[in-house]
Design a protein around this motif. Structure first.
Motif, PDB file in Angstrom:
ATOM      1  N   MET A 186      24.592 -19.453   7.095  1.00 23.43           N
ATOM      2  CA  MET A 186      25.498 -19.549   5.957  1.00 23.43           C
ATOM      3  C   MET A 186      24.804 -19.052   4.686  1.00 23.43           C
ATOM      4  O   MET A 186      25.373 -18.261   3.914  1.00 23.43           O
ATOM      5  N   ASN A 187      23.571 -19.492   4.474  1.00 21.03           N
ATOM      6  CA  ASN A 187      22.829 -19.057   3.285  1.00 21.03           C
ATOM      7  C   ASN A 187      22.565 -17.554   3.319  1.00 21.03           C
ATOM      8  O   ASN A 187      22.553 -16.892   2.267  1.00 21.03           O
ATOM      9  N   GLN A 188      22.356 -17.031   4.520  1.00 25.92           N
ATOM     10  CA  GLN A 188      22.208 -15.577   4.668  1.00 25.92           C
ATOM     11  C   GLN A 188      23.460 -14.857   4.188  1.00 25.92           C
ATOM     12  O   GLN A 188      23.390 -13.891   3.410  1.00 25.92           O
ATOM     13  N   TRP A 189      24.638 -15.330   4.625  1.00 27.99           N
ATOM     14  CA  TRP A 189      25.892 -14.666   4.252  1.00 27.99           C
ATOM     15  C   TRP A 189      26.197 -14.851   2.770  1.00 27.99           C
ATOM     16  O   TRP A 189      26.745 -13.941   2.127  1.00 27.99           O
ATOM     17  N   ILE A 190      25.846 -16.003   2.215  1.00 29.42           N
ATOM     18  CA  ILE A 190      26.029 -16.202   0.777  1.00 29.42           C
ATOM     19  C   ILE A 190      25.192 -15.187   0.005  1.00 29.42           C
ATOM     20  O   ILE A 190      25.675 -14.554  -0.944  1.00 29.42           O
ATOM     21  N   SER A 191      23.945 -15.015   0.425  1.00 26.82           N
ATOM     22  CA  SER A 191      23.070 -14.054  -0.245  1.00 26.82           C
ATOM     23  C   SER A 191      23.617 -12.640  -0.117  1.00 26.82           C
ATOM     24  O   SER A 191      23.654 -11.881  -1.100  1.00 26.82           O
ATOM     25  N   LEU A 192      24.067 -12.275   1.079  1.00 23.99           N
ATOM     26  CA  LEU A 192      24.612 -10.934   1.287  1.00 23.99           C
ATOM     27  C   LEU A 192      25.902 -10.720   0.490  1.00 23.99           C
ATOM     28  O   LEU A 192      26.134  -9.620  -0.038  1.00 23.99           O
ATOM     29  N   THR A 246      34.267 -21.706   5.407  1.00 21.52           N
ATOM     30  CA  THR A 246      33.069 -22.146   4.699  1.00 21.52           C
ATOM     31  C   THR A 246      32.840 -21.348   3.408  1.00 21.52           C
ATOM     32  O   THR A 246      33.559 -20.397   3.104  1.00 21.52           O
ATOM     33  N   ILE A 247      31.808 -21.749   2.685  1.00 26.68           N
ATOM     34  CA  ILE A 247      31.532 -21.155   1.372  1.00 26.68           C
ATOM     35  C   ILE A 247      31.436 -19.627   1.420  1.00 26.68           C
ATOM     36  O   ILE A 247      32.039 -18.952   0.568  1.00 26.68           O
ATOM     37  N   PRO A 248      30.698 -19.017   2.362  1.00 29.16           N
ATOM     38  CA  PRO A 248      30.658 -17.552   2.324  1.00 29.16           C
ATOM     39  C   PRO A 248      32.017 -16.902   2.573  1.00 29.16           C
ATOM     40  O   PRO A 248      32.297 -15.836   2.004  1.00 29.16           O
TER      41      PRO A 248
END
Length: 222
Positions: A96-102, A165-167
């Motif tokens: 999830m954090n990966q997709w948020i960053s991307l 989710t958030i992303p």
């Protein structure tokens, strides 16, 4: 009145992300665009008071002030009861954090900053500049590549299956603007899993309540 205030612009995709997060979390909030500068203008003193970088969105929760979209969304999810806006397992949270960053470093740049905004604000002279057309075609190729990567990730529904989710909340508002641009719908059609996810997004109550309602004039000039 709610003790949560979201400051932003209705047509900002990132402001929309935060508003969607509040709605999906089922928390009451007050949305304000007061004293937010129009696009292309310097930030107002009032906005700089809450964010020294002069950007939206901003969350105010009682005396607590927070800026940056991802941080706000995580705060909303961590500090209020309601449906989880994130997966549970450590590996899925890492993804999830990966997709948020991307979403912030790649997709927002490719779709919004380098494609949608230039298309919308280019004058007639710019539109007839062959160099501009070459550049925009190059950016469209970047976006097509991005969409193919996303297409694999959205094969099971949302990025994390049945959970919105958030992303997802970050990516879908960007696609809303892409779909409104010339050639955007065709790009989405070439990524059927992404196109399906976007259709499901538009059917959600949170999407309907935060629809930026793009004016026909804007769409015709893009």
């Amino acid at each position: 009145m709610s003790d949560v205030t979201i400051i932003g612009m209705p047509r900002s995709s990132l402001t929309r992300t935060v508003r969607i997060a509040c709605l999906e979390k089922e928390i009451a909030f007050y949305f304000s665009s007061r004293n937010v500068q129009p696009p292309g203008h310097p930030p107002t003193p009032e906005l700089l008071h809450n964010n020294p970088f002069g950007k939206v969105p901003v969350l105010i929760h009682g005396p607590f002030v927070l800026y940056e979209t991802a941080a706000i969304c995580r705060y909303i999810d961590d500090n209020f009861p309601g449906p989880l806006l994130r997966p549970v397992s450590a590996q899925k949270v890492a993804h999830m954090n990966q997709w948020i960053s991307l979403a912030m470093t790649r997709l927002d740049q490719d779709i919004i900053r380098n494609f949608v905004i230039p298309m919308v604000f280019a004058g007639d002279a710019k539109r007839h500049d062959p160099g501009f057309a070459i550049h925009m075609n190059k950016m469209a190729d970047h976006i097509r590549y991005d969409l193919q990567v996303l297409n694999t990730a959205y094969a099971d529904g949302w990025l994390f299956g049945d959970r919105f989710t958030i992303p997802d909340m970050m990516i879908m508002p960007m696609l809303h603007y892409l779909a409104a641009m010339p050639g955007g719908a065709e790009m989405l059609a070439d990524a059927p899993h992404v196109e399906s996810a976007f259709a499901h997004f538009k059917a959600r109550s949170s999407a309907a309540q935060t629809d930026p309602l793009l004016p026909e004039k804007l769409l015709k000039t893009a």
